[in-house]
Design a protein around this motif. Structure first.
Motif, PDB file in Angstrom:
ATOM      1  N   ASP A  32       0.832  -1.209   0.000  1.00  0.00           N
ATOM      2  CA  ASP A  32       0.000   0.000   0.000  1.00  0.00           C
ATOM      3  C   ASP A  32       0.866   1.258   0.000  1.00  0.00           C
ATOM      4  N   PHE A  33       1.951   1.228   0.765  1.00  0.00           N
ATOM      5  CA  PHE A  33       2.867   2.366   0.842  1.00  0.00           C
ATOM      6  C   PHE A  33       3.504   2.645  -0.523  1.00  0.00           C
ATOM      7  N   ILE A  34       3.976   1.602  -1.199  1.00  0.00           N
ATOM      8  CA  ILE A  34       4.604   1.777  -2.517  1.00  0.00           C
ATOM      9  C   ILE A  34       3.609   2.349  -3.515  1.00  0.00           C
ATOM     10  N   ILE A  35       2.410   1.801  -3.546  1.00  0.00           N
ATOM     11  CA  ILE A  35       1.393   2.271  -4.491  1.00  0.00           C
ATOM     12  C   ILE A  35       1.029   3.730  -4.208  1.00  0.00           C
ATOM     13  N   ARG A  36       0.877   4.066  -2.936  1.00  0.00           N
ATOM     14  CA  ARG A  36       0.550   5.449  -2.550  1.00  0.00           C
ATOM     15  C   ARG A  36       1.677   6.403  -2.951  1.00  0.00           C
ATOM     16  N   GLU A  37       2.916   6.020  -2.696  1.00  0.00           N
ATOM     17  CA  GLU A  37       4.057   6.863  -3.060  1.00  0.00           C
ATOM     18  C   GLU A  37       4.156   7.027  -4.576  1.00  0.00           C
ATOM     19  N   ALA A  38       3.905   5.952  -5.307  1.00  0.00           N
ATOM     20  CA  ALA A  38       3.945   6.026  -6.772  1.00  0.00           C
ATOM     21  C   ALA A  38       2.891   6.997  -7.295  1.00  0.00           C
ATOM     22  N   LYS A  39       1.694   6.912  -6.738  1.00  0.00           N
ATOM     23  CA  LYS A  39       0.625   7.825  -7.156  1.00  0.00           C
ATOM     24  C   LYS A  39       0.996   9.267  -6.847  1.00  0.00           C
ATOM     25  N   ASN A  40       1.622   9.490  -5.687  1.00  0.00           N
ATOM     26  CA  ASN A  40       2.064  10.836  -5.322  1.00  0.00           C
ATOM     27  C   ASN A  40       3.095  11.380  -6.308  1.00  0.00           C
ATOM     28  N   LEU A  41       3.852  10.490  -6.922  1.00  0.00           N
ATOM     29  CA  LEU A  41       4.865  10.892  -7.905  1.00  0.00           C
ATOM     30  C   LEU A  41       4.312  10.936  -9.324  1.00  0.00           C
ATOM     31  N   GLY A  42       3.028  10.602  -9.470  1.00  0.00           N
ATOM     32  CA  GLY A  42       2.409  10.636 -10.787  1.00  0.00           C
ATOM     33  C   GLY A  42       2.608   9.384 -11.617  1.00  0.00           C
ATOM     34  N   VAL A  43       3.077   8.314 -10.994  1.00  0.00           N
ATOM     35  CA  VAL A  43       3.264   7.047 -11.703  1.00  0.00           C
ATOM     36  C   VAL A  43       1.914   6.373 -11.839  1.00  0.00           C
ATOM     37  N   GLU A  44       1.577   6.004 -13.060  1.00  0.00           N
ATOM     38  CA  GLU A  44       0.312   5.318 -13.315  1.00  0.00           C
ATOM     39  C   GLU A  44       0.586   4.011 -14.042  1.00  0.00           C
ATOM     40  N   ILE A  45       0.044   2.934 -13.511  1.00  0.00           N
ATOM     41  CA  ILE A  45       0.205   1.607 -14.093  1.00  0.00           C
ATOM     42  C   ILE A  45      -1.185   1.006 -14.261  1.00  0.00           C
ATOM     43  N   GLU A  46      -1.445   0.444 -15.428  1.00  0.00           N
ATOM     44  CA  GLU A  46      -2.705  -0.266 -15.619  1.00  0.00           C
ATOM     45  C   GLU A  46      -2.630  -1.579 -14.844  1.00  0.00           C
ATOM     46  N   GLU A  47      -3.714  -1.957 -14.217  1.00  0.00           N
ATOM     47  CA  GLU A  47      -3.702  -3.137 -13.363  1.00  0.00           C
ATOM     48  C   GLU A  47      -3.325  -4.419 -14.091  1.00  0.00           C
TER      49      GLU A  47
END
Length: 96
Positions: A32-47
């Motif tokens: 959850d922490f990695i995904i949240r940090e990635a979103k904060n950095l604007g990283v978007e990955i399709e599931e």
């Protein structure tokens, strides 16, 4: 040589190994922490965007692999910073 993408960077490799070997609760917190940090950095990955390596590991959760793909998509310096935070979190957690 057939290395995983994170094998080239010892800090990132260490962080991922800690997550892989953690109990389910700690692993879920880190994912959850990695995904949240990635979103904060604007990283978007399709599931559904996982390379063939992840398909071989069907025993793992999709969310776990999503987190690894997010980490993989980050800028190199952001990956290292996040890896240090993950390692620090493991060092500061009492063993049960």
């Amino acid at each position: 040589m057939n290395k995983r993408w994170y094998d080239a960077e010892p800090v990132i490799k260490n962080a991922i190994n800690l997550i892989q070997n953690a109990d389910n609760e700690k692993q879920n917190l880190m994912v959850d922490f990695i995904i949240r940090e990635a979103k904060n950095l604007g990283v978007e990955i399709e599931e559904k965007t996982f390379d063939c390596f992840w398909h071989k590991r069907q025993d793992e959760s999709a969310k776990y692999f999503m987190a690894l793909e997010c980490l993989k998509a980050m800028e190199d310096e952001a990956k290292r910073e996040l890896a240090f935070k993950i390692i620090s979190a493991f060092k500061n957690t009492p063993h049960t």
